[in-house]
Scaffold this motif. Structure first.
Motif, PDB file in Angstrom:
ATOM      1  N   SER A 107     147.036  17.550  10.727  1.00 61.27           N
ATOM      2  CA  SER A 107     146.853  18.266   9.455  1.00 61.27           C
ATOM      3  C   SER A 107     145.400  18.233   8.979  1.00 61.27           C
ATOM      4  CB  SER A 107     147.781  17.699   8.389  1.00 61.27           C
ATOM      5  OG  SER A 107     147.523  16.320   8.208  1.00 61.27           O
ATOM      6  N   SER A 108     144.630  17.230   9.382  1.00 66.70           N
ATOM      7  CA  SER A 108     143.219  17.157   8.969  1.00 66.70           C
ATOM      8  C   SER A 108     142.367  18.261   9.598  1.00 66.70           C
ATOM      9  CB  SER A 108     142.644  15.783   9.336  1.00 66.70           C
ATOM     10  OG  SER A 108     142.706  15.589  10.739  1.00 66.70           O
ATOM     11  N   TYR A 109     142.875  18.941  10.627  1.00 63.31           N
ATOM     12  CA  TYR A 109     142.148  20.020  11.301  1.00 63.31           C
ATOM     13  C   TYR A 109     142.092  21.282  10.429  1.00 63.31           C
ATOM     14  CZ  TYR A 109     140.905  23.341  14.993  1.00 63.31           C
ATOM     15  OH  TYR A 109     140.287  24.308  15.739  1.00 63.31           O
ATOM     16  N   PHE A 110     143.047  21.432   9.524  1.00 65.00           N
ATOM     17  CA  PHE A 110     143.211  22.666   8.771  1.00 65.00           C
ATOM     18  C   PHE A 110     142.524  22.624   7.410  1.00 65.00           C
ATOM     19  CE2 PHE A 110     146.865  22.369  11.588  1.00 65.00           C
ATOM     20  CZ  PHE A 110     146.771  23.583  12.236  1.00 65.00           C
ATOM     21  N   ARG A 111     142.157  23.796   6.966  1.00 66.89           N
ATOM     22  CA  ARG A 111     141.677  23.996   5.610  1.00 66.89           C
ATOM     23  C   ARG A 111     142.880  23.847   4.685  1.00 66.89           C
ATOM     24  NH1 ARG A 111     139.686  29.548   2.964  1.00 66.89           N
ATOM     25  NH2 ARG A 111     141.855  29.561   2.394  1.00 66.89           N
ATOM     26  N   THR A 112     142.722  23.210   3.558  1.00 70.21           N
ATOM     27  CA  THR A 112     143.881  22.945   2.699  1.00 70.21           C
ATOM     28  C   THR A 112     143.962  23.855   1.482  1.00 70.21           C
ATOM     29  OG1 THR A 112     142.642  21.220   1.562  1.00 70.21           O
ATOM     30  CG2 THR A 112     144.060  20.533   3.392  1.00 70.21           C
ATOM     31  N   ALA A 113     142.932  24.654   1.223  1.00 70.30           N
ATOM     32  CA  ALA A 113     142.953  25.551   0.064  1.00 70.30           C
ATOM     33  C   ALA A 113     143.998  26.641   0.253  1.00 70.30           C
ATOM     34  CB  ALA A 113     141.570  26.176  -0.128  1.00 70.30           C
ATOM     35  N   GLU A 114     144.495  27.158  -0.856  1.00 70.49           N
ATOM     36  CA  GLU A 114     145.468  28.244  -0.801  1.00 70.49           C
ATOM     37  C   GLU A 114     144.845  29.448  -0.095  1.00 70.49           C
ATOM     38  OE1 GLU A 114     148.339  30.439  -3.964  1.00 70.49           O
ATOM     39  OE2 GLU A 114     148.071  28.272  -3.988  1.00 70.49           O
ATOM     40  N   ILE A 115     145.614  30.073   0.777  1.00 71.70           N
ATOM     41  CA  ILE A 115     145.096  31.164   1.598  1.00 71.70           C
ATOM     42  C   ILE A 115     145.284  32.511   0.897  1.00 71.70           C
ATOM     43  CG2 ILE A 115     147.185  31.677   2.929  1.00 71.70           C
ATOM     44  CD1 ILE A 115     145.343  31.679   5.428  1.00 71.70           C
ATOM     45  N   THR A 116     144.299  33.401   1.069  1.00 70.60           N
ATOM     46  CA  THR A 116     144.389  34.773   0.577  1.00 70.60           C
ATOM     47  C   THR A 116     144.109  35.707   1.750  1.00 70.60           C
ATOM     48  OG1 THR A 116     142.041  34.989   0.031  1.00 70.60           O
ATOM     49  CG2 THR A 116     143.489  34.054  -1.687  1.00 70.60           C
ATOM     50  N   LEU A 117     144.405  36.970   1.570  1.00 67.23           N
ATOM     51  CA  LEU A 117     144.111  37.933   2.629  1.00 67.23           C
ATOM     52  C   LEU A 117     142.617  38.024   2.888  1.00 67.23           C
ATOM     53  CD1 LEU A 117     146.616  40.866   1.949  1.00 67.23           C
ATOM     54  CD2 LEU A 117     146.841  38.914   3.487  1.00 67.23           C
ATOM     55  N   ASP A 118     141.802  37.881   1.848  1.00 66.13           N
ATOM     56  CA  ASP A 118     140.345  37.915   2.031  1.00 66.13           C
ATOM     57  C   ASP A 118     139.867  36.752   2.906  1.00 66.13           C
ATOM     58  OD1 ASP A 118     139.923  40.252   0.578  1.00 66.13           O
ATOM     59  OD2 ASP A 118     139.746  39.158  -1.326  1.00 66.13           O
ATOM     60  N   ASP A 119     140.543  35.611   2.823  1.00 65.68           N
ATOM     61  CA  ASP A 119     140.179  34.471   3.675  1.00 65.68           C
ATOM     62  C   ASP A 119     140.393  34.789   5.154  1.00 65.68           C
ATOM     63  OD1 ASP A 119     139.624  32.912   1.424  1.00 65.68           O
ATOM     64  OD2 ASP A 119     141.689  32.165   1.324  1.00 65.68           O
ATOM     65  N   LEU A 120     141.392  35.610   5.452  1.00 60.10           N
ATOM     66  CA  LEU A 120     141.716  35.948   6.841  1.00 60.10           C
ATOM     67  C   LEU A 120     140.797  37.022   7.413  1.00 60.10           C
ATOM     68  CD1 LEU A 120     145.608  36.078   6.569  1.00 60.10           C
ATOM     69  CD2 LEU A 120     144.216  34.240   7.538  1.00 60.10           C
TER      70      LEU A 120
ATOM     71  N   ALA B  25     151.895  31.471   1.562  1.00 60.61           N
ATOM     72  CA  ALA B  25     152.484  30.305   0.916  1.00 60.61           C
ATOM     73  C   ALA B  25     151.566  29.109   1.122  1.00 60.61           C
ATOM     74  CB  ALA B  25     153.869  30.018   1.494  1.00 60.61           C
ATOM     75  N   GLY B  26     150.886  28.711   0.068  1.00 59.94           N
ATOM     76  CA  GLY B  26     149.962  27.583   0.179  1.00 59.94           C
ATOM     77  C   GLY B  26     148.815  27.927   1.116  1.00 59.94           C
ATOM     78  N   ASP B  27     148.631  27.119   2.145  1.00 61.42           N
ATOM     79  CA  ASP B  27     147.531  27.350   3.094  1.00 61.42           C
ATOM     80  C   ASP B  27     147.993  28.097   4.344  1.00 61.42           C
ATOM     81  OD1 ASP B  27     149.052  25.381   4.269  1.00 61.42           O
ATOM     82  OD2 ASP B  27     147.366  24.070   4.739  1.00 61.42           O
ATOM     83  N   THR B  28     149.155  28.753   4.273  1.00 58.37           N
ATOM     84  CA  THR B  28     149.758  29.375   5.453  1.00 58.37           C
ATOM     85  C   THR B  28     150.128  30.833   5.208  1.00 58.37           C
ATOM     86  OG1 THR B  28     150.705  27.226   6.030  1.00 58.37           O
ATOM     87  CG2 THR B  28     151.640  29.139   7.132  1.00 58.37           C
ATOM     88  N   ALA B  29     149.840  31.673   6.197  1.00 59.17           N
ATOM     89  CA  ALA B  29     150.314  33.050   6.210  1.00 59.17           C
ATOM     90  C   ALA B  29     151.504  33.107   7.168  1.00 59.17           C
ATOM     91  CB  ALA B  29     149.213  33.996   6.673  1.00 59.17           C
ATOM     92  N   ASN B  30     152.657  33.517   6.666  1.00 58.93           N
ATOM     93  CA  ASN B  30     153.880  33.597   7.468  1.00 58.93           C
ATOM     94  C   ASN B  30     154.114  35.044   7.885  1.00 58.93           C
ATOM     95  OD1 ASN B  30     154.820  30.788   7.125  1.00 58.93           O
ATOM     96  ND2 ASN B  30     154.912  31.379   4.970  1.00 58.93           N
TER      97      ASN B  30
ATOM     98  N   SER C  20     141.368  26.915  10.311  1.00 56.90           N
ATOM     99  CA  SER C  20     140.799  25.586  10.529  1.00 56.90           C
ATOM    100  C   SER C  20     139.716  25.347   9.474  1.00 56.90           C
ATOM    101  CB  SER C  20     140.193  25.491  11.928  1.00 56.90           C
ATOM    102  OG  SER C  20     139.005  26.259  11.999  1.00 56.90           O
ATOM    103  N   ALA C  21     139.233  24.129   9.399  1.00 58.27           N
ATOM    104  CA  ALA C  21     138.152  23.812   8.468  1.00 58.27           C
ATOM    105  C   ALA C  21     136.909  24.651   8.768  1.00 58.27           C
ATOM    106  CB  ALA C  21     137.823  22.328   8.544  1.00 58.27           C
ATOM    107  N   ASP C  22     136.730  25.077  10.029  1.00 59.17           N
ATOM    108  CA  ASP C  22     135.596  25.917  10.429  1.00 59.17           C
ATOM    109  C   ASP C  22     135.859  27.411  10.244  1.00 59.17           C
ATOM    110  OD1 ASP C  22     134.199  23.641  11.195  1.00 59.17           O
ATOM    111  OD2 ASP C  22     134.919  23.751  13.267  1.00 59.17           O
ATOM    112  N   GLY C  23     137.061  27.792   9.816  1.00 53.28           N
ATOM    113  CA  GLY C  23     137.392  29.195   9.597  1.00 53.28           C
ATOM    114  C   GLY C  23     138.014  29.900  10.782  1.00 53.28           C
ATOM    115  N   ASP C  24     138.310  29.163  11.861  1.00 51.05           N
ATOM    116  CA  ASP C  24     138.962  29.782  13.015  1.00 51.05           C
ATOM    117  C   ASP C  24     140.429  30.059  12.703  1.00 51.05           C
ATOM    118  OD1 ASP C  24     136.584  29.538  14.415  1.00 51.05           O
ATOM    119  OD2 ASP C  24     137.142  27.621  15.310  1.00 51.05           O
ATOM    120  N   ALA C  25     140.997  31.078  13.346  1.00 51.33           N
ATOM    121  CA  ALA C  25     142.406  31.411  13.175  1.00 51.33           C
ATOM    122  C   ALA C  25     143.241  30.488  14.053  1.00 51.33           C
ATOM    123  CB  ALA C  25     142.654  32.863  13.565  1.00 51.33           C
ATOM    124  N   VAL C  26     144.263  29.872  13.455  1.00 55.26           N
ATOM    125  CA  VAL C  26     145.129  28.955  14.199  1.00 55.26           C
ATOM    126  C   VAL C  26     146.581  29.383  13.997  1.00 55.26           C
ATOM    127  CG1 VAL C  26     145.763  26.561  14.637  1.00 55.26           C
ATOM    128  CG2 VAL C  26     143.471  27.094  13.789  1.00 55.26           C
TER     129      VAL C  26
END
Length: 194
Positions: free
Chosen positions: A36-49, A121-126, A156-162
């Motif tokens: 879980s430490s690999y991921f960004r924890t902020a709430e995700i938006t479409l602009d983030d993707l 939902a939170g930090d995840t796009a389903n 990820s914390a670096d902005g990569d898509a996971v």
């Protein structure tokens, strides 16, 4: 003289049922996920993707591990030719357009709509789930299965898509007839290019 053997009949049925239950529950379990430490924890938006991502993940040993375009676009793409995947949110923030790019040209696209086939939902796009049948493409392997796949995507914390593909279902070996449960969860990291 020998004493008569006790009848073991009633014990055989529960033992066989227990053995069958153990084999069914043993199944196939595979889990290859990032901590879980690999991921960004902020709430995700479409602009983030929004951005372009490498399409193929290759290990340091040069092993092919998967394609982002195949996960997001499915059968809409020629699996070998896609170089990049661009994610573009709509101006009103209600849709996410996924574009497969080869030599600077869009070769396939798909639009996901928030509330229909995309949930944040939170930090995840389903990206929803799907059911399907599968069989083996290996010669000599005789099995059939029914599975449900669920695709989620985190950054990820670096902005990569996971993306995380979670698959579970039931596999039945044909010879001998044997049912097995299947559960697999796998993360892949696709580098953000832009």
């Amino acid at each position: 003289l020998r004493a008569p053997r006790p009848d073991a009949g009633p014990l055989r049925q529960p033992a066989a049922a227990l053995l069958g239950l153990v084999l069914l529950l043993a199944g196939c379990v595979a889990n290859s996920t990032f901590p879980s430490s690999y991921f960004r924890t902020a709430e995700i938006t479409l602009d983030d993707l929004a951005g372009e991502y490498a399409n193929v993940v290759v290990t340091p040993e040069g092993e092919y591990e998967g394609e982002l375009a195949q996960l997001l676009l499915g059968e809409r793409v020629d699996r070998i030719s896609v170089e990049r995947v661009r994610l573009e949110p709509s101006v009103d923030g209600s849709k996410l357009r996924c574009l497969a790019i080869t030599s600077g040209e869009v070769v396939a696209s798909r639009t996901f709509e928030v509330g229909e086939n995309l949930e944040l939902a939170g930090d995840t796009a389903n990206f929803g789930s799907s059911f399907g049948w599968f069989d083996s493409d290996q010669p000599g392997a005789f099995h059939l299965g029914l599975s449900r796949e669920k695709l989620t995507l985190r950054l990820s914390a670096d902005g990569d898509a996971v993306p995380r593909l979670r698959e579970y279902g039931l596999v039945v070996l044909i010879l001998p007839p044997l049912p097995l449960l299947l559960y697999e969860e796998k993360d892949r990291a696709f580098q953000r290019i832009e």
